[in-house]
Design an enzyme around this catalytic site. Sequence first.
Site, short mmCIF file in Angstrom:
data_model
loop_
_atom_site.label_atom_id
_atom_site.label_comp_id
_atom_site.label_asym_id
_atom_site.label_seq_id
_atom_site.Cartn_x
_atom_site.Cartn_y
_atom_site.Cartn_z
N TYR A 58 -12.62 -31.74 54.43
CA TYR A 58 -12.53 -31.31 55.83
C TYR A 58 -13.03 -32.42 56.74
CZ TYR A 58 -13.71 -28.85 60.16
OH TYR A 58 -13.81 -28.48 61.48
N LYS A 91 -10.90 -34.67 59.45
CA LYS A 91 -11.33 -34.71 60.85
C LYS A 91 -11.51 -36.16 61.31
CE LYS A 91 -11.76 -30.64 62.86
NZ LYS A 91 -11.11 -30.33 64.16
#
Length: 473
Positions: free
Chosen positions: A197, A201
């Site tokens: 994640y 990002k």
Amino acid sequence: MEMTFNSILMEIVFVLVAVVLLAAVAIKWSSDNLLQARINKFQSSSSTSASVKSFEYKWLAGKRVLVTGGNGFLGSHVVEGLIRIGCTVRLLDLGKSTDVKGVTFVQCDLRDKDQVLKAVEKVDVVFHCATPSPFSTNKKLLMDVNVEGTRNLLDACEQNKIDRFVFISSSGVAYEPVDQVNLDENASTPTAFRDYYCHTKFLAEELVMKRNSQGLRTTAIRPCGMFGPREVYYMPELLAAAKAGSMKYQVGSGSNMTDMTYVGNVVHGLFLAAEQLIPASKTCGQAYFITNDSPLLLWDTVGDILMTMGYNPPSIAVPVALCSLASSLGLTSLSPSKLLQLSQNHSYSCAKAKRDFGYAPLYSVAEGLSLTLPSYSSSRGPHTFGHAKPAYLEREYRKYTRAEVAKHCTEQDAWIIVKGKVFDISEYVEDHPGGLSILNDVGGDATVGFYGPQHPPTVAEHILEYLIGEVED
């Protein structure tokens, strides 16, 4: 030779047993002192209350705005903030539609270029909040949405000549498993990301920065330890663990600092950044940490939250080395990386945001918690620790039949049902801005009227203090 070896072995065993016994005594002594110290500190503090605060956003007010992920935690607060300043909002999400005045819902998959291109037509600014769960392990989904979905949005903005784009990144793009104190945006790229994640990002943030131009001015905001009403991961997990009796232990000495940032401050930072996306502005093409500008002792804060909600605070400080040993032996569900997060310092500087677009938090952490914890009232515990419980914690929370609710149908004894929850609004009737119209559905289901165009979306937060239970179907 054999006797010598056996003697040495016995000495080692004796030393290990002695160490374990001494550790047990030390932990027991520290736990008694830690528990009493936390309770004493909590009892000597004063309760804090707060209400939604206003701020004048000169450019943004009244604009046409697209919010991706507008049904999510941060996205929904962004939408509410935009409505308060008179914006026309287009809410883009994969989830269910919304029926709020001033909001147009568009069901859209960021992975579909054609859908995205159409959704971005005729808006003045984009707030890109949409993302899969930060706990997702689906690498393809994370890459497709966080990176390729962001690319599709940027392409659509360029084709539609949208010139302001605010990307919601994460402080996780700078996280490393070492002490990080007052970290700023000049920190080097992590040698390894905490999870996929954070990695995606970071890739999306890089893409947003590279696409900054005179025609499409971009910025990225990195919220740090965000909390608030409707947050669905950390606070519910903490309270569920407390309810299960699993919050007796803290990892390490409890001296590690962390950031907790109220969602209202993040929204404020997003709006200020959008205001400054003008040609030649310092904000263009830059990333910013947004914090409450007041790092906290992690475990003291956890203890305060639990005591406010009626649970015992952590009282047994377990050395990090012992926790790591337990983790390696499979005796705890905490992974080695999670243990590091819970025992190390991780705080971030928002000095750059202050300098470039005048950011300063509107809410203190205490004010943010006073607006947040009522929304978790159904997870409350049994204790008060010397503080008077707020009204929403004093009331008995249970299930009621519709027939029981129907008996409370007068101005002095007024109950209503909203989305299956039961509220005793007797104390609020005379303060209702709309007068006695609040009694239109008293004793019955007021869901339709409650979510009518006359009410701002934030009304759902303010009524929580009158929650007493739920309908028994």
